[in-house]
Design an enzyme around this catalytic site. Sequence first.
Site, PDB file in Angstrom:
ATOM      1  N   LYS A  45       0.852  -1.152  -0.173  1.00 56.11           N
ATOM      2  CA  LYS A  45      -0.033  -0.101  -0.039  1.00 56.11           C
ATOM      3  C   LYS A  45       0.891   1.221  -0.128  1.00 56.11           C
ATOM      4  O   LYS A  45       0.412   2.516  -0.181  1.00 56.11           O
ATOM      5  CB  LYS A  45      -0.812  -0.057   1.098  1.00 56.11           C
ATOM      6  CG  LYS A  45      -1.678  -1.333   1.377  1.00 56.11           C
ATOM      7  CD  LYS A  45      -2.229  -1.360   2.722  1.00 56.11           C
ATOM      8  CE  LYS A  45      -3.165  -2.542   2.990  1.00 56.11           C
ATOM      9  NZ  LYS A  45      -3.270  -2.818   4.559  1.00 56.11           N
ATOM     10  N   GLY A  46       2.371   1.191   0.160  1.00 57.96           N
ATOM     11  CA  GLY A  46       2.900   2.334   0.582  1.00 57.96           C
ATOM     12  C   GLY A  46       3.219   3.182  -0.590  1.00 57.96           C
ATOM     13  O   GLY A  46       3.352   4.255  -0.411  1.00 57.96           O
ATOM     14  N   ASP A 101       7.373   2.802  -2.684  1.00 58.43           N
ATOM     15  CA  ASP A 101       7.685   3.997  -1.584  1.00 58.43           C
ATOM     16  C   ASP A 101       9.172   4.015  -1.188  1.00 58.43           C
ATOM     17  O   ASP A 101       9.530   5.300  -1.238  1.00 58.43           O
ATOM     18  CB  ASP A 101       6.867   3.408  -0.141  1.00 58.43           C
ATOM     19  CG  ASP A 101       7.122   2.044   0.169  1.00 58.43           C
ATOM     20  OD1 ASP A 101       7.957   1.369  -0.358  1.00 58.43           O
ATOM     21  OD2 ASP A 101       6.472   1.792   1.410  1.00 58.43           O
ATOM     22  N   ASP A 104      15.027  -0.623   0.179  1.00 60.29           N
ATOM     23  CA  ASP A 104      15.765  -0.657   1.371  1.00 60.29           C
ATOM     24  C   ASP A 104      16.811  -1.776   1.081  1.00 60.29           C
ATOM     25  O   ASP A 104      18.023  -1.428   0.806  1.00 60.29           O
ATOM     26  CB  ASP A 104      14.647  -1.140   2.492  1.00 60.29           C
ATOM     27  CG  ASP A 104      15.546  -1.221   3.799  1.00 60.29           C
ATOM     28  OD1 ASP A 104      16.196  -0.449   4.145  1.00 60.29           O
ATOM     29  OD2 ASP A 104      14.930  -2.113   4.435  1.00 60.29           O
ATOM     30  N   LYS A 132      17.206   3.984   0.294  1.00 59.26           N
ATOM     31  CA  LYS A 132      18.264   3.739   1.476  1.00 59.26           C
ATOM     32  C   LYS A 132      19.456   2.973   1.121  1.00 59.26           C
ATOM     33  O   LYS A 132      19.475   1.527   1.576  1.00 59.26           O
ATOM     34  CB  LYS A 132      17.407   3.184   2.731  1.00 59.26           C
ATOM     35  CG  LYS A 132      17.687   3.764   4.224  1.00 59.26           C
ATOM     36  CD  LYS A 132      16.950   2.731   5.004  1.00 59.26           C
ATOM     37  CE  LYS A 132      15.426   2.976   5.720  1.00 59.26           C
ATOM     38  NZ  LYS A 132      15.164   2.118   6.603  1.00 59.26           N
ATOM     39  N   PHE A 153      14.723   3.977  10.241  1.00 61.70           N
ATOM     40  CA  PHE A 153      13.185   3.752   9.825  1.00 61.70           C
ATOM     41  C   PHE A 153      12.313   5.080   9.802  1.00 61.70           C
ATOM     42  O   PHE A 153      11.962   5.838  10.656  1.00 61.70           O
ATOM     43  CB  PHE A 153      12.559   2.989  11.026  1.00 61.70           C
ATOM     44  CG  PHE A 153      11.362   2.106  10.497  1.00 61.70           C
ATOM     45  CD1 PHE A 153      11.519   1.068   9.774  1.00 61.70           C
ATOM     46  CD2 PHE A 153      10.095   2.701  10.999  1.00 61.70           C
ATOM     47  CE1 PHE A 153      10.328   0.360   9.349  1.00 61.70           C
ATOM     48  CE2 PHE A 153       9.149   2.110  10.539  1.00 61.70           C
ATOM     49  CZ  PHE A 153       9.193   0.865   9.551  1.00 61.70           C
ATOM     50  N   ASP A 160       4.471   3.033   6.542  1.00 60.43           N
ATOM     51  CA  ASP A 160       3.635   2.869   7.696  1.00 60.43           C
ATOM     52  C   ASP A 160       5.016   2.125   8.831  1.00 60.43           C
ATOM     53  O   ASP A 160       5.842   1.869   8.649  1.00 60.43           O
ATOM     54  CB  ASP A 160       2.713   1.555   7.423  1.00 60.43           C
ATOM     55  CG  ASP A 160       3.380   0.385   7.532  1.00 60.43           C
ATOM     56  OD1 ASP A 160       4.314   0.144   6.708  1.00 60.43           O
ATOM     57  OD2 ASP A 160       2.999  -0.661   8.103  1.00 60.43           O
ATOM     58  N   ARG A 166       0.410   5.979   7.488  1.00 64.32           N
ATOM     59  CA  ARG A 166       0.643   6.119   5.882  1.00 64.32           C
ATOM     60  C   ARG A 166       0.083   7.432   5.568  1.00 64.32           C
ATOM     61  O   ARG A 166       0.617   8.112   4.646  1.00 64.32           O
ATOM     62  CB  ARG A 166      -0.280   5.057   5.342  1.00 64.32           C
ATOM     63  CG  ARG A 166       0.522   3.713   5.432  1.00 64.32           C
ATOM     64  CD  ARG A 166      -0.408   2.743   4.572  1.00 64.32           C
ATOM     65  NE  ARG A 166      -0.262   1.201   4.963  1.00 64.32           N
ATOM     66  CZ  ARG A 166       0.991   0.556   4.688  1.00 64.32           C
ATOM     67  NH1 ARG A 166       1.995   1.079   3.888  1.00 64.32           N
ATOM     68  NH2 ARG A 166       1.038  -0.914   4.999  1.00 64.32           N
TER      69      ARG A 166
HETATM   70  P1  5GP Z   1      13.394  -3.973   0.698  1.00 59.96           P
HETATM   71  O1  5GP Z   1      12.630  -5.297  -0.083  1.00 59.96           O
HETATM   72  O2  5GP Z   1      13.990  -3.114  -0.383  1.00 59.96           O
HETATM   73  O3  5GP Z   1      14.126  -4.404   1.913  1.00 59.96           O
HETATM   74  O4  5GP Z   1      11.898  -3.343   1.404  1.00 59.96           O
HETATM   75  C1  5GP Z   1      11.268  -2.617   0.839  1.00 59.96           C
HETATM   76  C2  5GP Z   1       9.881  -2.618   1.752  1.00 59.96           C
HETATM   77  O5  5GP Z   1      10.370  -2.498   3.044  1.00 59.96           O
HETATM   78  C3  5GP Z   1       9.390  -1.196   1.350  1.00 59.96           C
HETATM   79  O6  5GP Z   1       8.605  -1.301   0.240  1.00 59.96           O
HETATM   80  C4  5GP Z   1       8.799  -0.904   2.725  1.00 59.96           C
HETATM   81  O7  5GP Z   1       7.585  -1.402   2.813  1.00 59.96           O
HETATM   82  C5  5GP Z   1       9.609  -1.487   4.024  1.00 59.96           C
HETATM   83  N1  5GP Z   1      10.496  -0.667   4.463  1.00 59.96           N
HETATM   84  C6  5GP Z   1      11.938  -0.816   4.401  1.00 59.96           C
HETATM   85  N2  5GP Z   1      12.630   0.406   4.964  1.00 59.96           N
HETATM   86  C7  5GP Z   1      11.470   1.020   5.471  1.00 59.96           C
HETATM   87  C8  5GP Z   1      11.304   2.225   6.431  1.00 59.96           C
HETATM   88  O8  5GP Z   1      12.383   3.052   6.748  1.00 59.96           O
HETATM   89  N3  5GP Z   1      10.160   2.569   6.822  1.00 59.96           N
HETATM   90  C9  5GP Z   1       9.084   2.010   6.399  1.00 59.96           C
HETATM   91  N4  5GP Z   1       7.772   2.478   6.957  1.00 59.96           N
HETATM   92  N5  5GP Z   1       9.053   0.750   5.603  1.00 59.96           N
HETATM   93  C10 5GP Z   1      10.149   0.481   5.231  1.00 59.96           C
END
Ligand code: 5GP
Length: 179
Positions: A45-46, A101, A104, A132, A153, A160, A166
Amino acid sequence: MIKDDLKKILISEEQIRQRCFELGRQLDHDYADNHNGLLFVGILKGSVPFMAELIKRVTLDIEIDFMAVSSYSGTETLGDIKIIKDLEHSIQGRDLVLVEDIVDTGITIKALKTLLYNKGAHDVKVVSLLDKPSRRQVDVKADYIGFEVENEFVVGFGLDYNQKYRNLPYVGVLKEELY
Ligand code: 5GP
């Protein structure tokens, strides 16, 4: 009020609005000669607030669609994702802009790109509101980035913490005692 839970605001509404204008112009420019039926795919949903702000600034002929995914828990394979809600459109031969969104570890977009190519997409580019890079675990990067953030974070503008925050109109960091 949920805004009282924030320690600080990192990225203001005005900064997000301005950056979406710039990204819109960039996408207009880069896809000006595109004839493969440009489809913006938001990851629920992000991505919802970012998708809404961004597409208003794109003047090309586009369509939008959404999908929801979750990672397989309990498997050892990095990057296996499960589709919770699939796309409505066929993506065969189409050019996609994946709207996220935040990137990470990079695991989600890497797995999604593979999945979408396997479903027949011609090209998949990624636009992410936030990046990030210090947390990356797999070799992948977004093609378009709104803002780079430090290793903390963040919440708001779609992001969220336990499904909350959100709807904040900006991106910020929660007070420590709330985690
Ligand atoms: P990845 O697969 O790149 O590790 O993660 C992506 C998902 O992790 C993002 O779409 C998000 O939902 C969540 N996420 C990663 N870092 C953050 C953060 O700093 N804050 C929040 N709220 N969600 C995060």
